[in-house]
Write a protein that holds these residues in place. Structure first.
Motif, short mmCIF file in Angstrom:
data_model
loop_
_atom_site.label_atom_id
_atom_site.label_comp_id
_atom_site.label_asym_id
_atom_site.label_seq_id
_atom_site.Cartn_x
_atom_site.Cartn_y
_atom_site.Cartn_z
N ASP A 23 31.30 41.15 40.90
CA ASP A 23 32.35 42.01 40.10
C ASP A 23 33.46 42.44 41.18
O ASP A 23 33.25 42.99 42.28
CB ASP A 23 31.60 43.23 39.30
CG ASP A 23 32.75 43.72 38.56
OD1 ASP A 23 33.71 44.27 38.95
OD2 ASP A 23 32.58 43.71 37.23
N GLU A 61 42.45 44.56 40.81
CA GLU A 61 42.98 44.66 39.41
C GLU A 61 43.71 43.19 39.15
O GLU A 61 43.62 42.87 37.91
CB GLU A 61 43.84 45.71 39.65
CG GLU A 61 43.35 47.12 39.68
CD GLU A 61 44.49 48.28 40.09
OE1 GLU A 61 44.44 49.37 39.84
OE2 GLU A 61 45.35 47.82 40.78
N GLU A 64 41.17 40.94 37.90
CA GLU A 64 40.71 40.94 36.39
C GLU A 64 41.59 40.59 35.56
O GLU A 64 41.40 40.01 34.67
CB GLU A 64 40.50 42.38 36.57
CG GLU A 64 39.15 42.83 37.15
CD GLU A 64 38.84 44.27 37.03
OE1 GLU A 64 39.70 45.24 36.93
OE2 GLU A 64 37.82 44.63 37.65
N ASP A 67 41.85 36.78 35.41
CA ASP A 67 40.76 36.33 34.55
C ASP A 67 41.14 36.64 33.01
O ASP A 67 40.67 35.80 32.33
CB ASP A 67 39.36 36.79 34.96
CG ASP A 67 38.78 36.66 36.24
OD1 ASP A 67 39.27 35.55 36.58
OD2 ASP A 67 38.00 37.24 36.60
N ARG A 68 41.50 37.63 32.69
CA ARG A 68 41.83 38.12 31.40
C ARG A 68 43.07 36.94 30.74
O ARG A 68 42.94 36.27 29.79
CB ARG A 68 42.30 39.33 31.31
CG ARG A 68 42.76 39.83 29.94
CD ARG A 68 43.36 41.39 30.01
NE ARG A 68 44.25 41.44 30.87
CZ ARG A 68 45.76 41.34 30.42
NH1 ARG A 68 45.82 40.85 29.27
NH2 ARG A 68 46.65 41.51 31.34
#
Length: 75
Positions: A23, A61, A64, A67-68
């Motif tokens: 993660d 950040e 993330e 990926d989004r």
């Protein structure tokens, strides 16, 4: 290469194992500023999605958001 030797790359053997993925919030360098590569890719994805994001994101950040946005665009 030895028979039965673990490989990475074209076979994709390691890429499907979600246990190997860490993660971004657990990255040792996750609090470092995003890389230029991340910034460039994120800029492209955000433009395509019609979003505006801060330019001072951390590596975690940025990852993330990438990926989004990749998920939203189907890339």
């Amino acid at each position: 290469m030895e028979p039965g030797q673990e490989t990475i790359g074209a076979t994709g053997a390691a890429s499907g194992d979600s246990a190997l993925e860490k993660d971004p919030s657990e990255w040792v360098s996750g609090d470092d500023p995003m890389t230029e590569s991340q910034k460039s890719y994120l800029d492209t994805l955000a433009r395509e999605a019609g979003e505006v994001l801060p330019a001072d994101l951390t590596k975690a950040e940025a990852s993330e958001h990438i990926d989004r946005l990749k998920g939203a665009s189907g890339s």
